[in-house]
Design an enzyme around this catalytic site. Structure first.
Site, PDB file in Angstrom:
ATOM      1  N   ASN A  95      -5.345  12.325   0.571  1.00  0.00           N
ATOM      2  CA  ASN A  95      -4.420  11.509   1.362  1.00  0.00           C
ATOM      3  C   ASN A  95      -5.237  10.777   2.420  1.00  0.00           C
ATOM      4  O   ASN A  95      -6.462  10.948   2.523  1.00  0.00           O
ATOM      5  CB  ASN A  95      -3.327  12.381   1.991  1.00  0.00           C
ATOM      6  CG  ASN A  95      -2.182  11.555   2.562  1.00  0.00           C
ATOM      7  OD1 ASN A  95      -1.623  10.699   1.863  1.00  0.00           O
ATOM      8  ND2 ASN A  95      -1.834  11.755   3.820  1.00  0.00           N
ATOM      9  N   ARG A 128       0.863  -1.189   0.000  1.00  0.00           N
ATOM     10  CA  ARG A 128       0.000   0.000   0.000  1.00  0.00           C
ATOM     11  C   ARG A 128       0.895   1.233   0.000  1.00  0.00           C
ATOM     12  O   ARG A 128       2.113   1.117   0.112  1.00  0.00           O
ATOM     13  CB  ARG A 128      -1.021  -0.005   1.152  1.00  0.00           C
ATOM     14  CG  ARG A 128      -0.642  -0.621   2.449  1.00  0.00           C
ATOM     15  CD  ARG A 128       0.449   0.044   3.206  1.00  0.00           C
ATOM     16  NE  ARG A 128       0.239   1.469   3.339  1.00  0.00           N
ATOM     17  CZ  ARG A 128       1.194   2.352   3.542  1.00  0.00           C
ATOM     18  NH1 ARG A 128       2.474   1.968   3.642  1.00  0.00           N
ATOM     19  NH2 ARG A 128       0.953   3.634   3.664  1.00  0.00           N
ATOM     20  N   GLY A 129       0.257   2.415  -0.122  1.00  0.00           N
ATOM     21  CA  GLY A 129       1.033   3.642  -0.286  1.00  0.00           C
ATOM     22  C   GLY A 129       1.124   3.920  -1.787  1.00  0.00           C
ATOM     23  O   GLY A 129       1.456   3.015  -2.563  1.00  0.00           O
ATOM     24  N   ALA A 130       0.817   5.172  -2.170  1.00  0.00           N
ATOM     25  CA  ALA A 130       0.623   5.466  -3.590  1.00  0.00           C
ATOM     26  C   ALA A 130       1.814   5.080  -4.493  1.00  0.00           C
ATOM     27  O   ALA A 130       1.633   4.340  -5.468  1.00  0.00           O
ATOM     28  CB  ALA A 130       0.258   6.940  -3.747  1.00  0.00           C
ATOM     29  N   ASP A 154      -1.948  10.831  -2.145  1.00  0.00           N
ATOM     30  CA  ASP A 154      -2.356   9.771  -3.086  1.00  0.00           C
ATOM     31  C   ASP A 154      -2.675  10.328  -4.459  1.00  0.00           C
ATOM     32  O   ASP A 154      -2.563   9.635  -5.460  1.00  0.00           O
ATOM     33  CB  ASP A 154      -3.560   9.001  -2.547  1.00  0.00           C
ATOM     34  CG  ASP A 154      -3.085   7.982  -1.545  1.00  0.00           C
ATOM     35  OD1 ASP A 154      -2.796   8.366  -0.401  1.00  0.00           O
ATOM     36  OD2 ASP A 154      -2.938   6.801  -1.934  1.00  0.00           O
TER      37      ASP A 154
HETATM   38  O1  MRU Z   1      -4.460   3.234   2.388  1.00  0.00           O
HETATM   39  P1  MRU Z   1      -2.982   3.434   2.234  1.00  0.00           P
HETATM   40  O2  MRU Z   1      -2.185   2.863   3.345  1.00  0.00           O
HETATM   41  O3  MRU Z   1      -2.505   2.990   0.867  1.00  0.00           O
HETATM   42  O4  MRU Z   1      -2.812   5.021   2.285  1.00  0.00           O
HETATM   43  C1  MRU Z   1      -1.530   5.554   2.110  1.00  0.00           C
HETATM   44  C2  MRU Z   1      -1.469   7.022   2.283  1.00  0.00           C
HETATM   45  O5  MRU Z   1      -2.451   7.689   2.500  1.00  0.00           O
HETATM   46  C3  MRU Z   1      -0.121   7.666   2.076  1.00  0.00           C
HETATM   47  O6  MRU Z   1       0.003   8.822   2.852  1.00  0.00           O
HETATM   48  C4  MRU Z   1       0.030   8.056   0.582  1.00  0.00           C
HETATM   49  O7  MRU Z   1      -0.226   6.959  -0.247  1.00  0.00           O
HETATM   50  C5  MRU Z   1       1.366   8.594   0.281  1.00  0.00           C
HETATM   51  S1  MRU Z   1       2.621   7.364   0.396  1.00  0.00           S
HETATM   52  C6  MRU Z   1       4.105   8.026  -0.025  1.00  0.00           C
END
Ligand code: MRU
Length: 346
Positions: A246, A45-47, A236
């Protein structure tokens, strides 16, 4: 630093983030469907990490298309791309990576299918390596915004695990720490899936950066008590006017930061910008299962039969964002023309 994702032989190995920090287990993807499931179920996970995984997943899927005919290969590849894009809706990096791979396939219409497969596999590795470099560049750009002694609040996980490595928001924190800044990080636990407490606190401990976890609702209290010098998050998706999506809870942090005269910074690569969208209201927001809200660490805590609402992201309007930190430069408001200029030749 443990790698988020890697090729090993012809499979993709990703660290299963649902199990961290108690267990470090590899989730092995043998098919493109495995990668789609890993993204959907948040093993990764994480963009930016989702973007990297999508590129690698398509390269893996391409290997399984058993044809030498370009037309058939292209058709199946595009179908896989569509499935991949639907894995999670908010992070634009997923769409970015899929479209980048499709562009390569479409440009190689005169080449042998085997050659195309090799090219996209190489490209997926390149996306991974470049993402780590980009995060280091973001870290260096963001350094100037961090005072010599700083108490920083961050939300969710925008660290090495959310990217190819190093991180965006945590990249700035890491760069500041490497440069000798005296840093203390307050980490929002980030309900309901606890990415802050489980992943960000884990990464900071591994790097010996002092960190304190707080419940999400303590952030305003700390700001009012003047215990936070700046807030920094990842994103995101950032619309062309600078509004950004985000992790749920980011918006209220930004409003509270403004109310308390604390800068609210967003660190993100150019692949997180979406110039097709005029403003943040057009960003699709993922809504996840109510069980995640009613549970804590996988155990049902709330009463059975009660409903819960679980939007995974929110929109922070540009007016609350003090600066956008990208690999190509730091933007300050108003954002529209600066974003357009930065994205001219990525
Ligand atoms: O639901 P997630 O864990 O994928 O959400 C991630 C976030 O909101 C992060 O802050 C975002 O993706 C930026 S990661 C560099």
């Amino acid at each position: 630093m443990i790698p988020t994702i890697k090729w090993e032989d012809n499979y993709i190995y990703l660290i299963d983030q649902r199990k961290l920090p108690s267990r470090k287990e590899w989730f092995v993807c043998r098919t493109v469907q495995d990668v789609i499931a890993a993204i959907r179920e948040m093993a990764i996970r994480g963009a930016p990490a989702i973007g990297v995984a999508a590129g690698m997943g398509l390269a893996l899927g391409a290997q399984s298309i058993d044809t030498e005919n370009y037309g058939i290969f292209r058709k199946r590849f595009l179908e896989m791309g569509e499935q991949m894009k639907s894995a999670r809706p908010t992070a634009v990096n997923l769409k970015w990576a899929v479209e980048r791979m499709i562009k390569i396939v479409e440009g190689m219409h005169d080449d042998q299918v085997e050659e195309i497969k090799q090219t996209i596999r190489n490209e997926s590795q390149m996306i991974l390596e470049r993402d780590i470099e980009i995060n280091r560049e973001i870290g260096q750009r963001g350094l100037a915004l961090v005072p010599d002694t700083a108490t920083i609040l961050t939300h969710c996980n925008a660290g090495a695990l959310a990217t190819g490595g190093y991180g965006t928001a945590l990249g700035v924190i890491r760069a500041a720490s490497e440069a000798g800044t005296d840093i203390h990080v307050f980490v929002d636990e980030t309900r309901p899936l606890l990415q802050g407490m489980r992943l960000t606190a884990f990464e900071l401990r591994e790097d010996n950066i002092p960190a304190t976890v707080i419940v999400d609702s303590a952030a305003g209290y700390l700001m009012r008590k003047k215990r936070i010098d700046l807030v920094i998050t990842g994103a995101d998706r950032i619309a062309s006017n600078g509004d950004m999506a985000n992790k749920i809870g980011s918006y209220q942090l930004a409003v509270l930061a403004k109310e308390n005269n604390i800068p609210f910074y967003v660190a993100a690569p150019l692949s997180s910008f979406d110039l097709d969208l005029e403003n943040g209201d057009l960003i699709p927001i993922e809504e996840r299962e109510p069980e995640e809200v009613m549970s804590f660490a996988g155990h049902l805590v709330g009463p059975e039969g009660v409903n819960a609402y679980n939007p995974a992201f929110d929109i922070t309007p540009a007016q609350y964002i003090s600066a956008l930190i990208t690999e190509k430069g730091v933007l300050t408001p108003p954002y529209r023309s600066g974003i357009k200029d930065l994205l001219k030749d990525p």
